[in-house]
Design an enzyme around this catalytic site. Structure first.
Site, PDB file in Angstrom:
ATOM      1  N   TRP A  46       0.819  -1.219   0.000  1.00  0.00           N
ATOM      2  CA  TRP A  46       0.000   0.000   0.000  1.00  0.00           C
ATOM      3  C   TRP A  46       0.842   1.254   0.000  1.00  0.00           C
ATOM      4  O   TRP A  46       0.495   2.235  -0.671  1.00  0.00           O
ATOM      5  CB  TRP A  46      -1.017  -0.022   1.146  1.00  0.00           C
ATOM      6  CG  TRP A  46      -1.984  -1.152   0.962  1.00  0.00           C
ATOM      7  CD1 TRP A  46      -2.105  -2.264   1.741  1.00  0.00           C
ATOM      8  CD2 TRP A  46      -2.912  -1.311  -0.114  1.00  0.00           C
ATOM      9  NE1 TRP A  46      -3.051  -3.105   1.214  1.00  0.00           N
ATOM     10  CE2 TRP A  46      -3.570  -2.544   0.075  1.00  0.00           C
ATOM     11  CE3 TRP A  46      -3.253  -0.549  -1.227  1.00  0.00           C
ATOM     12  CZ2 TRP A  46      -4.550  -3.024  -0.789  1.00  0.00           C
ATOM     13  CZ3 TRP A  46      -4.231  -1.021  -2.097  1.00  0.00           C
ATOM     14  CH2 TRP A  46      -4.860  -2.242  -1.867  1.00  0.00           C
ATOM     15  N   ASP A  72      -0.763   6.708   6.903  1.00  0.00           N
ATOM     16  CA  ASP A  72      -1.879   5.888   6.431  1.00  0.00           C
ATOM     17  C   ASP A  72      -2.135   4.844   7.520  1.00  0.00           C
ATOM     18  O   ASP A  72      -1.378   3.881   7.665  1.00  0.00           O
ATOM     19  CB  ASP A  72      -1.490   5.221   5.106  1.00  0.00           C
ATOM     20  CG  ASP A  72      -2.516   4.172   4.663  1.00  0.00           C
ATOM     21  OD1 ASP A  72      -3.577   4.049   5.310  1.00  0.00           O
ATOM     22  OD2 ASP A  72      -2.244   3.473   3.663  1.00  0.00           O
ATOM     23  N   LYS A  96     -12.210  -1.231   7.719  1.00  0.00           N
ATOM     24  CA  LYS A  96     -11.611  -2.164   8.686  1.00  0.00           C
ATOM     25  C   LYS A  96     -12.139  -1.805  10.081  1.00  0.00           C
ATOM     26  O   LYS A  96     -13.270  -2.147  10.389  1.00  0.00           O
ATOM     27  CB  LYS A  96     -10.095  -2.132   8.548  1.00  0.00           C
ATOM     28  CG  LYS A  96      -9.695  -2.514   7.091  1.00  0.00           C
ATOM     29  CD  LYS A  96      -8.283  -2.205   6.774  1.00  0.00           C
ATOM     30  CE  LYS A  96      -7.980  -2.124   5.306  1.00  0.00           C
ATOM     31  NZ  LYS A  96      -8.009  -3.366   4.549  1.00  0.00           N
TER      32      LYS A  96
HETATM   33  N1  PMP Z   1      -3.739   1.500   2.876  1.00  0.00           N
HETATM   34  C1  PMP Z   1      -3.810   0.347   3.534  1.00  0.00           C
HETATM   35  C2  PMP Z   1      -2.894   0.130   4.704  1.00  0.00           C
HETATM   36  C3  PMP Z   1      -4.731  -0.629   3.156  1.00  0.00           C
HETATM   37  O1  PMP Z   1      -4.772  -1.775   3.833  1.00  0.00           O
HETATM   38  C4  PMP Z   1      -5.589  -0.382   2.063  1.00  0.00           C
HETATM   39  C5  PMP Z   1      -6.627  -1.379   1.617  1.00  0.00           C
HETATM   40  N2  PMP Z   1      -6.607  -2.613   2.127  1.00  0.00           N
HETATM   41  C6  PMP Z   1      -5.471   0.832   1.394  1.00  0.00           C
HETATM   42  C7  PMP Z   1      -4.547   1.758   1.828  1.00  0.00           C
HETATM   43  C8  PMP Z   1      -6.343   1.159   0.223  1.00  0.00           C
HETATM   44  O2  PMP Z   1      -7.632   1.399   0.643  1.00  0.00           O
HETATM   45  P1  PMP Z   1      -8.803   1.728  -0.404  1.00  0.00           P
HETATM   46  O3  PMP Z   1      -8.969   0.511  -1.264  1.00  0.00           O
HETATM   47  O4  PMP Z   1      -9.992   1.977   0.464  1.00  0.00           O
HETATM   48  O5  PMP Z   1      -8.385   2.924  -1.185  1.00  0.00           O
END
Ligand code: PMP
Length: 377
Positions: A119, A188, A212
């Site tokens: 991510w 994040d 989450k």
């Molecule tokens: N950051 C982290 C740490 C994640 O775990 C995720 C999705 N699992 C995201 C960002 C991306 O999230 P989204 O799909 O809601 O944009």
């Protein structure tokens, strides 16, 4: 009632109710049943108005109350003072990597990144579409087996901010504390917000998708220091501007009303069960069951992360073959242990055990792992 009784923190349910399974999904993920039941009622009739939650105008007084409750619960749960702003924005956290850069980084500025997993890797690429970036830690060089100590992070001086991910949902690593670097911190916290006591005040801005520990997908919660928000670029289109979201109480246009309600209820639930301070030890104890099964398997289960960086939210490990992964997933599902297949780009098994995941499921998974290793090892 004695003070001690009055202050006793209740424990969340440790098992799901009949007909429901243990859902280890990474997100959208398992939610508290009491929240789901409340939402079910509210979908038909919100606060006795005869109008359901999804049918409420975002300018109606009922929504004023929904929003106020959400702000209040988030603030209580995070322990935020008046110098912090809470924003709710449509879309997932992935789009905030570029938005944050557009809002805060001058055209000739740059963002320092810790690339600690999928991510943050993707986040750096998103950011690089709009502003210069520099990887001040490149996890690819250690196959993402750990998050960096401060001394492993290259000099960040001059960066508008340092962006990192507190919990790497795919690889299963987690920062024990915010890094100390020579740039403001942006985090994040999508997969570990409210999961443990954490020094939020060390940051200027924290962002997290809803799906989450906050419940619904398609919405992002941003916690930002007001003094930092004041620096946001006001020439951006209003719907991309954080300061405009702050000014309009997160409703510059029709907001994701359902997601805001879900975040409000999830934060209240978390706070009612003791908040991050109580969930920290609970989550550690839950994860410990699964790590113990890994450790006693004699190398059958192969975690890719270093022992000192193990995540309490997302526990990730490999098996000796893909065929065994398939068998593990099929057999565990028959036991009511669901959603255990690892991320498609990482493979193996992943157990996500967020705040609402019932504790008994971790002990049951550990028991299942012992039996599976014995049979197939
Ligand atoms: N950051 C982290 C740490 C994640 O775990 C995720 C999705 N699992 C995201 C960002 C991306 O999230 P989204 O799909 O809601 O944009």
């Amino acid at each position: 009632m004695t003070t001690a009784t009055a202050m006793r923190i209740p424990e969340p349910p440790t098992t799901p109710s009949a007909g429901r399974v243990y859902n280890f999904s990474a997100g959208p993920a398992c939610m508290p049943e009491s929240v789901l039941l409340q939402l079910r009622e509210e979908l038909m009739d919100m606060h006795g108005t005869g109008i359901g939650l999804l049918e409420q105008s975002h300018r109606a007084s009922t929504y004023d109350r929904i929003l106020a409750e959400a702000f209040e619960s988030v603030r209580a749960c995070a322990g935020l003072g008046d110098d912090w702003e809470v924003l709710f924005l449509p879309g997932g956290s992935m789009q905030h990597f570029s938005l944050i850069a557009m809002n805060f980084v001058p055209k000739d500025g740059w963002v320092a990144f810790a690339d600690t997993g999928l991510w943050s890797h993707k986040g750096e690429k998103e950011t690089a579409c709009v502003r210069a970036t520099k990887k001040t830690f490149d996890g690819a060089t250690c196959r993402f087996d750990h998050v960096p100590a401060d001394s492993e992070i290259a000099d960040c001086a001059g960066a508008t901010y340092f962006c990192y991910c507190s919990n790497n949902t795919v690889e299963g690593t987690q920062f024990a504390r915010p890094p100390r670097v020579a740039a403001p911190l942006v985090c994040d916290a999508t997969s570990d917000i409210f999961s443990r006591p954490y020094d939020l005040a060390a940051h200027e801005l924290i962002f997290c998708s809803g799906q989450k520990n906050l419940g619904a997908s398609g919405i992002t919660m941003v916690l930002a220091r007001k003094s930092w928000l004041e620096r946001a670029d006001r020439s951006l289109p209003p719907l991309l501007s954080y300061s405009n979201f702050a000014k309009t109480e997160s409703r510059p246009n029709t907001p994701p009303t359902f997601g805001v309600r879900v975040i409000g209820l999830m934060s209240k639930w978390t706070h009612d069960f003791g908040g991050p301070a109580a969930f920290g030890p609970r989550n550690k104890a839950k994860a410990a069951h699964i790590y113990a099964a890994i450790d006693r398997s004699g190398g059958f289960y192969r975690p890719s992360m270093r022992g000192d960086c193990r995540s309490d939210m997302s526990i990730s490990f490999q098996l000796p073959s893909d065929a065994l992964v398939d068998r593990f997933v099929a057999e565990s599902e028959r036991e009511g242990l669901c959603g255990l297949r690892g991320h498609r780009e990482w493979g193996g098994i992943r157990a996500c055990v967020y705040n609402a995941f019932p504790a008994k499921g971790c002990a049951l998974l550990a028991e299942f792992m012992d039996g599976f290793a014995k049979k197939n090892g």
